[in-house]
Design a protein around this motif. Structure first.
Motif, PDB file in Angstrom:
ATOM      1  N   TYR A 199      68.928  23.024  -6.273  1.00 48.19           N
ATOM      2  CA  TYR A 199      68.314  22.325  -5.136  1.00 48.19           C
ATOM      3  C   TYR A 199      66.859  22.028  -5.437  1.00 48.19           C
ATOM      4  CZ  TYR A 199      65.774  22.071  -0.660  1.00 48.19           C
ATOM      5  OH  TYR A 199      64.934  21.704   0.344  1.00 48.19           O
ATOM      6  N   GLY A 200      66.427  20.865  -5.008  1.00 48.57           N
ATOM      7  CA  GLY A 200      65.030  20.504  -5.146  1.00 48.57           C
ATOM      8  C   GLY A 200      64.790  19.101  -4.650  1.00 48.57           C
ATOM      9  N   LEU A 201      63.545  18.668  -4.713  1.00 44.91           N
ATOM     10  CA  LEU A 201      63.151  17.340  -4.270  1.00 44.91           C
ATOM     11  C   LEU A 201      62.219  16.741  -5.310  1.00 44.91           C
ATOM     12  CD1 LEU A 201      63.036  19.446  -1.601  1.00 44.91           C
ATOM     13  CD2 LEU A 201      62.713  17.286  -0.431  1.00 44.91           C
ATOM     14  N   THR A 202      62.006  15.454  -5.219  1.00 46.46           N
ATOM     15  CA  THR A 202      61.046  14.811  -6.116  1.00 46.46           C
ATOM     16  C   THR A 202      59.693  15.508  -6.009  1.00 46.46           C
ATOM     17  OG1 THR A 202      62.174  12.693  -5.799  1.00 46.46           O
ATOM     18  CG2 THR A 202      59.971  12.621  -6.755  1.00 46.46           C
ATOM     19  N   GLU A 203      59.316  15.862  -4.788  1.00 42.86           N
ATOM     20  CA  GLU A 203      58.010  16.494  -4.548  1.00 42.86           C
ATOM     21  C   GLU A 203      57.884  17.872  -5.174  1.00 42.86           C
ATOM     22  OE1 GLU A 203      58.726  13.769  -0.947  1.00 42.86           O
ATOM     23  OE2 GLU A 203      59.908  14.985  -2.333  1.00 42.86           O
ATOM     24  N   THR A 204      59.006  18.450  -5.634  1.00 43.16           N
ATOM     25  CA  THR A 204      58.962  19.801  -6.219  1.00 43.16           C
ATOM     26  C   THR A 204      59.315  19.799  -7.702  1.00 43.16           C
ATOM     27  OG1 THR A 204      61.251  20.253  -5.525  1.00 43.16           O
ATOM     28  CG2 THR A 204      59.501  20.865  -3.996  1.00 43.16           C
ATOM     29  N   SER A 205      59.383  18.646  -8.279  1.00 37.60           N
ATOM     30  CA  SER A 205      59.457  18.407  -9.746  1.00 37.60           C
ATOM     31  C   SER A 205      60.742  18.713 -10.519  1.00 37.60           C
ATOM     32  CB  SER A 205      58.314  19.148 -10.441  1.00 37.60           C
ATOM     33  OG  SER A 205      57.074  18.722  -9.980  1.00 37.60           O
ATOM     34  N   THR A 227      51.080  12.393   3.462  1.00 35.83           N
ATOM     35  CA  THR A 227      50.718  13.604   2.718  1.00 35.83           C
ATOM     36  C   THR A 227      50.381  14.732   3.688  1.00 35.83           C
ATOM     37  OG1 THR A 227      49.913  12.332   0.816  1.00 35.83           O
ATOM     38  CG2 THR A 227      49.111  14.589   1.037  1.00 35.83           C
ATOM     39  N   LYS A 228      49.595  14.422   4.714  1.00 33.25           N
ATOM     40  CA  LYS A 228      49.216  15.436   5.706  1.00 33.25           C
ATOM     41  C   LYS A 228      50.423  15.936   6.502  1.00 33.25           C
ATOM     42  CE  LYS A 228      44.381  14.098   6.440  1.00 33.25           C
ATOM     43  NZ  LYS A 228      43.414  13.472   7.392  1.00 33.25           N
ATOM     44  N   GLU A 229      51.399  15.064   6.695  1.00 34.77           N
ATOM     45  CA  GLU A 229      52.606  15.457   7.439  1.00 34.77           C
ATOM     46  C   GLU A 229      53.458  16.453   6.659  1.00 34.77           C
ATOM     47  OE1 GLU A 229      54.829  11.957   8.366  1.00 34.77           O
ATOM     48  OE2 GLU A 229      53.325  11.159   9.748  1.00 34.77           O
ATOM     49  N   ALA A 230      53.519  16.267   5.333  1.00 41.17           N
ATOM     50  CA  ALA A 230      54.437  17.072   4.512  1.00 41.17           C
ATOM     51  C   ALA A 230      53.782  18.277   3.853  1.00 41.17           C
ATOM     52  CB  ALA A 230      55.079  16.190   3.446  1.00 41.17           C
ATOM     53  N   PHE A 231      52.477  18.211   3.597  1.00 42.90           N
ATOM     54  CA  PHE A 231      51.774  19.282   2.893  1.00 42.90           C
ATOM     55  C   PHE A 231      50.774  19.912   3.862  1.00 42.90           C
ATOM     56  CE2 PHE A 231      53.297  16.199  -0.118  1.00 42.90           C
ATOM     57  CZ  PHE A 231      53.771  16.940  -1.184  1.00 42.90           C
ATOM     58  N   ILE A 232      51.144  21.081   4.396  1.00 43.75           N
ATOM     59  CA  ILE A 232      50.355  21.691   5.469  1.00 43.75           C
ATOM     60  C   ILE A 232      49.976  23.118   5.091  1.00 43.75           C
ATOM     61  CG2 ILE A 232      50.329  22.292   7.923  1.00 43.75           C
ATOM     62  CD1 ILE A 232      52.641  20.219   8.273  1.00 43.75           C
ATOM     63  N   ASP A 233      48.669  23.386   5.083  1.00 45.57           N
ATOM     64  CA  ASP A 233      48.155  24.741   4.808  1.00 45.57           C
ATOM     65  C   ASP A 233      48.717  25.332   3.518  1.00 45.57           C
ATOM     66  OD1 ASP A 233      46.698  24.657   7.184  1.00 45.57           O
ATOM     67  OD2 ASP A 233      48.361  25.498   8.349  1.00 45.57           O
ATOM     68  N   VAL A 259      55.508   9.623  -5.071  1.00 43.41           N
ATOM     69  CA  VAL A 259      55.205  11.047  -5.239  1.00 43.41           C
ATOM     70  C   VAL A 259      54.343  11.233  -6.483  1.00 43.41           C
ATOM     71  CG1 VAL A 259      56.168  13.351  -5.546  1.00 43.41           C
ATOM     72  CG2 VAL A 259      57.395  11.659  -4.145  1.00 43.41           C
ATOM     73  N   LEU A 260      53.222  11.924  -6.329  1.00 43.69           N
ATOM     74  CA  LEU A 260      52.287  12.176  -7.429  1.00 43.69           C
ATOM     75  C   LEU A 260      52.677  13.457  -8.155  1.00 43.69           C
ATOM     76  CD1 LEU A 260      49.022  11.460  -5.395  1.00 43.69           C
ATOM     77  CD2 LEU A 260      50.020   9.951  -7.121  1.00 43.69           C
ATOM     78  N   LEU A 261      52.989  13.342  -9.446  1.00 45.30           N
ATOM     79  CA  LEU A 261      53.345  14.524 -10.232  1.00 45.30           C
ATOM     80  C   LEU A 261      52.451  14.614 -11.462  1.00 45.30           C
ATOM     81  CD1 LEU A 261      57.261  14.404 -10.082  1.00 45.30           C
ATOM     82  CD2 LEU A 261      55.719  15.839  -8.725  1.00 45.30           C
ATOM     83  N   THR A 262      51.810  15.750 -11.617  1.00 47.14           N
ATOM     84  CA  THR A 262      50.947  15.980 -12.773  1.00 47.14           C
ATOM     85  C   THR A 262      51.775  16.496 -13.950  1.00 47.14           C
ATOM     86  OG1 THR A 262      50.511  18.286 -12.188  1.00 47.14           O
ATOM     87  CG2 THR A 262      49.040  16.612 -11.231  1.00 47.14           C
ATOM     88  N   GLN A 316      50.962  17.183  -5.173  1.00 45.00           N
ATOM     89  CA  GLN A 316      49.782  17.210  -4.306  1.00 45.00           C
ATOM     90  C   GLN A 316      49.881  16.191  -3.174  1.00 45.00           C
ATOM     91  OE1 GLN A 316      47.301  19.635  -4.661  1.00 45.00           O
ATOM     92  NE2 GLN A 316      48.966  20.304  -6.008  1.00 45.00           N
ATOM     93  N   GLY A 317      50.913  15.330  -3.230  1.00 46.00           N
ATOM     94  CA  GLY A 317      51.058  14.373  -2.133  1.00 46.00           C
ATOM     95  C   GLY A 317      51.569  13.029  -2.582  1.00 46.00           C
ATOM     96  N   TYR A 318      51.317  12.029  -1.738  1.00 43.32           N
ATOM     97  CA  TYR A 318      51.834  10.678  -1.955  1.00 43.32           C
ATOM     98  C   TYR A 318      50.714   9.706  -2.287  1.00 43.32           C
ATOM     99  CZ  TYR A 318      55.714  12.913   0.435  1.00 43.32           C
ATOM    100  OH  TYR A 318      56.709  13.797   0.788  1.00 43.32           O
ATOM    101  N   PHE A 319      50.993   8.806  -3.212  1.00 45.26           N
ATOM    102  CA  PHE A 319      50.002   7.846  -3.696  1.00 45.26           C
ATOM    103  C   PHE A 319      49.594   6.892  -2.570  1.00 45.26           C
ATOM    104  CE2 PHE A 319      49.079   4.024  -6.568  1.00 45.26           C
ATOM    105  CZ  PHE A 319      47.839   4.514  -6.948  1.00 45.26           C
ATOM    106  N   LYS A 320      48.297   6.864  -2.293  1.00 46.10           N
ATOM    107  CA  LYS A 320      47.716   5.957  -1.297  1.00 46.10           C
ATOM    108  C   LYS A 320      48.384   6.103   0.081  1.00 46.10           C
ATOM    109  CE  LYS A 320      48.060   2.081  -3.811  1.00 46.10           C
ATOM    110  NZ  LYS A 320      47.809   0.743  -4.410  1.00 46.10           N
ATOM    111  N   ASP A 321      48.701   7.333   0.453  1.00 47.30           N
ATOM    112  CA  ASP A 321      49.333   7.561   1.752  1.00 47.30           C
ATOM    113  C   ASP A 321      48.903   8.924   2.298  1.00 47.30           C
ATOM    114  OD1 ASP A 321      50.919   7.603   4.023  1.00 47.30           O
ATOM    115  OD2 ASP A 321      52.618   6.621   3.018  1.00 47.30           O
ATOM    116  N   GLU A 322      47.690   8.953   2.803  1.00 51.36           N
ATOM    117  CA  GLU A 322      47.106  10.202   3.288  1.00 51.36           C
ATOM    118  C   GLU A 322      47.850  10.743   4.508  1.00 51.36           C
ATOM    119  OE1 GLU A 322      42.731  11.812   4.736  1.00 51.36           O
ATOM    120  OE2 GLU A 322      42.861   9.944   3.599  1.00 51.36           O
ATOM    121  N   GLU A 323      48.330   9.823   5.350  1.00 55.50           N
ATOM    122  CA  GLU A 323      49.003  10.242   6.584  1.00 55.50           C
ATOM    123  C   GLU A 323      50.300  11.001   6.281  1.00 55.50           C
ATOM    124  OE1 GLU A 323      51.102   8.242  10.513  1.00 55.50           O
ATOM    125  OE2 GLU A 323      49.611   7.062   9.408  1.00 55.50           O
TER     126      GLU A 323
END
Length: 591
Positions: free
Chosen positions: A365-371, A424-430, A191-194, A415-422
């Motif tokens: 409640y939260g996930l790694t993707e939500t910091s 990323t597109k599945e989880a981050f939509i519009d 998971v990419l976190l800025t 913004q998504g997953y490191f080196k995993d565009e597929e």
């Protein structure tokens, strides 16, 4: 400093506003050693200068692996981030294969480890990692470079200006960390976190902190490689909280007595263990003392916040708190005012009991993707509702999709997953992150989590079953340690159950029941099976007929991280469990 945009701005903010003499404290050889905020920053600067001298550049990845939380990890974290490099925190309990995968996939060039056990796992795979330049250890280990060499090199380096340039070149939008999810299925995702992702979560969460900044002490023991504890550590620094690192899960009781913290983060499993010990001691009492203990416990099981139960209930609760629950407080150090629970669902019964005991547990409640925080309870202003995960943070937006899935937006979202565009597109939509969790928001704005979308299954009769809801209800039984509800494509739900062997032995002794000596004998004991059936019969009516557990099998093993049934965050690895107990599963549906 008025503006915090990057994670390494937080220690400087603390120095300016809360110049703590004990910013961090870690126990070495039986003695607590404290590090002031000034020393923390100085040592982080030495690390940064040394790394720059070693050729570390903006965007380089450096991995951190520690078996227990400690001051050095935090110094390294800030020291790495100030150079513009990226930290890759790794769970110490994962396999050698996962070490190799994460370090290779992240392209980490250095690894800092805590101890010999971690080093041995890394040594077994390091020659398969071509980009790895070196390994340093926090403990002194023969044959391994000690991290003090980095501090010494930083002291001697004449590159203060280079460090200031490096820090100035780091923006809030730059990548700060790649955190690999423990993953209940498949390969871990990075998971990419800025800086801004995590900083915004600190700022959003600080409004839910119900105490005065600069005056509290915390005990930290949840893994700092997990985004929950890591964000909390930044939040504590921002709030001027003096942080003590627990020696281990086994030493928490001792450390609570020594540190006497006001605040601590927990996962439900830890609360269950604490309660089990309290219950066991209460069971050993006799006469009036035992009667009072269980009277107080029954009273606490009916607890509701904000004196909803009325004045007579509150009068009785006041007596129970004075006579019984004050002893619970003493056992937890005497000063504990607040527990924050995350990572897994908290049993409502346990939340009521601790709330009744005046040890409030604020579930979030939260996930790694939500910091990670999306929502969290807050005692103030009627912001606490047991069974919910609280109201959504002010700087996060949540909506419930048509199928019930929780979607969220906000500055803390990855913004998504490191080196995993597929993926990323599945989880981050519009512009929305799809959490994979099913939930609802009530009329008061409280968020409730009902299940994992991917874990829901359909029986052969076409009925949907949400296993996590059933599992959480059944885990309230003291006879059940772990449970996995199964039945996809079958005519009815069933369950694989790991009994609470310790409690069953205690129950057997108390009731003069012979259960055998081995775990194999325990799970085959007819009286044990009958007793667990009673527990299931008690809970089943809470659910629709199609959801009720009709059969179960007891597993003769303890499910753990080490044996592969649980992730490092103690979630069920459903595919692993199903494969491991394939024969038991087939027996459930063959009769």
């Amino acid at each position: 400093m008025s503006q915090i945009g990057r994670l390494f701005d937080i220690p400087y903010y603390q120095l300016q506003n809360y110049p703590l003499e004990k910013a961090f404290s870690t126990k070495y050889n039986g003695v607590w050693k404290s590090t002031s905020i000034q020393e923390y920053i100085e040592q982080a600067n030495y690390v940064s200068k040394a790394l720059l001298s070693m050729g570390v550049k903006k965007g380089d990845k450096i991995a951190l692996i520690t078996s227990t939380n400690r001051t050095e990890w935090n110094i390294m974290d800030i020291g790495i981030l100030q150079t513009g490099a990226v930290t890759v925190p790794i769970y110490p309990t994962i396999s050698e294969h996962d070490y190799e995968y994460i370090i290779k996939h992240s392209e980490s060039i250095y690894v800092f480890v805590s101890d010999k056990n971690v080093l041995e796992k890394l040594d077994a795979v390091k020659f398969n990692i071509p980009k790895l330049r070196g390994i340093f250890s926090f403990d002194e280990i023969p044959g391994c470079a000690h991290w003090s060499q980095i501090i010494t090199a930083g002291k001697e380096a004449l590159n203060d200006y280079e460090l200031e340039v490096a820090k100035a070149n780091v923006t809030p939008e730059d990548l700060a960390s790649i955190i690999y999810t423990s993953g209940t299925t498949g390969t871990p995702k990075g998971v990419l976190l800025t800086h801004d992702n995590i900083v915004s979560n600190v700022m959003g969460s600080q409004h839910r902190v119900p105490f005065e900044a600069g005056k509290y002490t915390a005990l930290s023991f949840l893994p700092c490689c997990h985004i929950f504890e890591r964000m909390i550590l930044y939040l504590f620094q921002y709030m001027g909280v003096s942080i003590y690192f627990a020696e281990s899960i086994d030493k928490i009781s001792d450390n609570l007595q020594e540190v006497k913290p006001q605040v601590m983060t927990v996962v439900p499993r830890v609360l269950e263990k604490v309660f089990d010990k309290i219950y066991a001691k209460g069971s050993e009492l006799s006469g009036v003392k035992k009667a009072l203990f269980f009277w107080a416990l029954r009273l606490a099981e009916d607890f509701k916040p904000y004196k909803v139960n009325g004045s007579f209930y509150e009068f009785k609760l006041k007596i129970a708190r004075k006579l019984i629950f004050s002893k619970w407080h003493d056992a937890l150090g005497g000063n504990l005012e607040l527990l924050v629970s995350g990572s897994a669902p908290l049993s409502p019964r346990l939340a009521r009991i601790f709330g009744g005991a005046d040890i409030p547990v604020m579930e979030g409640y939260g996930l790694t993707e939500t910091s990670p925080v999306i929502a969290v309870n807050d005692q103030r202003n009627h912001g606490w509702k047991i069974s919910s995960v609280g109201r959504v943070l002010d700087n996060v937006t949540v909506k419930i999709a048509e199928d019930g899935e929780i979607l969220c937006q906000g500055p803390s979202i990855s913004q998504g997953y490191f080196k995993d565009e597929e993926k990323t597109k599945e989880a981050f939509i519009d512009g929305w992150f799809h959490t994979g969790d099913i939930g609802m928001v009530d009329s008061d704005g409280f968020l409730f989590i009902t299940d994992r979308k991917k874990e829901m299954f359909k029986t052969s009769g076409g009925k949907y079953v949400a296993p996590q809801m059933i599992e959480n209800a059944l885990k309230q039984s003291r006879f059940i340690e772990q449970i996995m509800v199964v039945g996809e494509g079958q005519k009815m739900p069933a369950a694989l159950i790991q009994p609470s062997f310790d409690f069953i032995k205690e129950w057997a002794n108390r009731n003069k029941v012979t259960i055998g000596f081995t775990l194999e004998e325990v799970v085959k004991n007819e009286l044990v099976i009958e007793r667990i059936q009673k527990e299931i019969d008690l809970i089943n009516p809470q659910f629709g007929k199609w959801e009720q557990v009709k059969k179960f099998a007891l597993t003769p093993n303890v499910w753990s991280i080490e044996t592969g049934e649980l992730t490092p965050t103690l979630k069920l690895k459903r595919k692993v469990i199903l494969e491991k107990y394939k024969d038991l599963y087939e027996d459930l549906y063959s009769k």
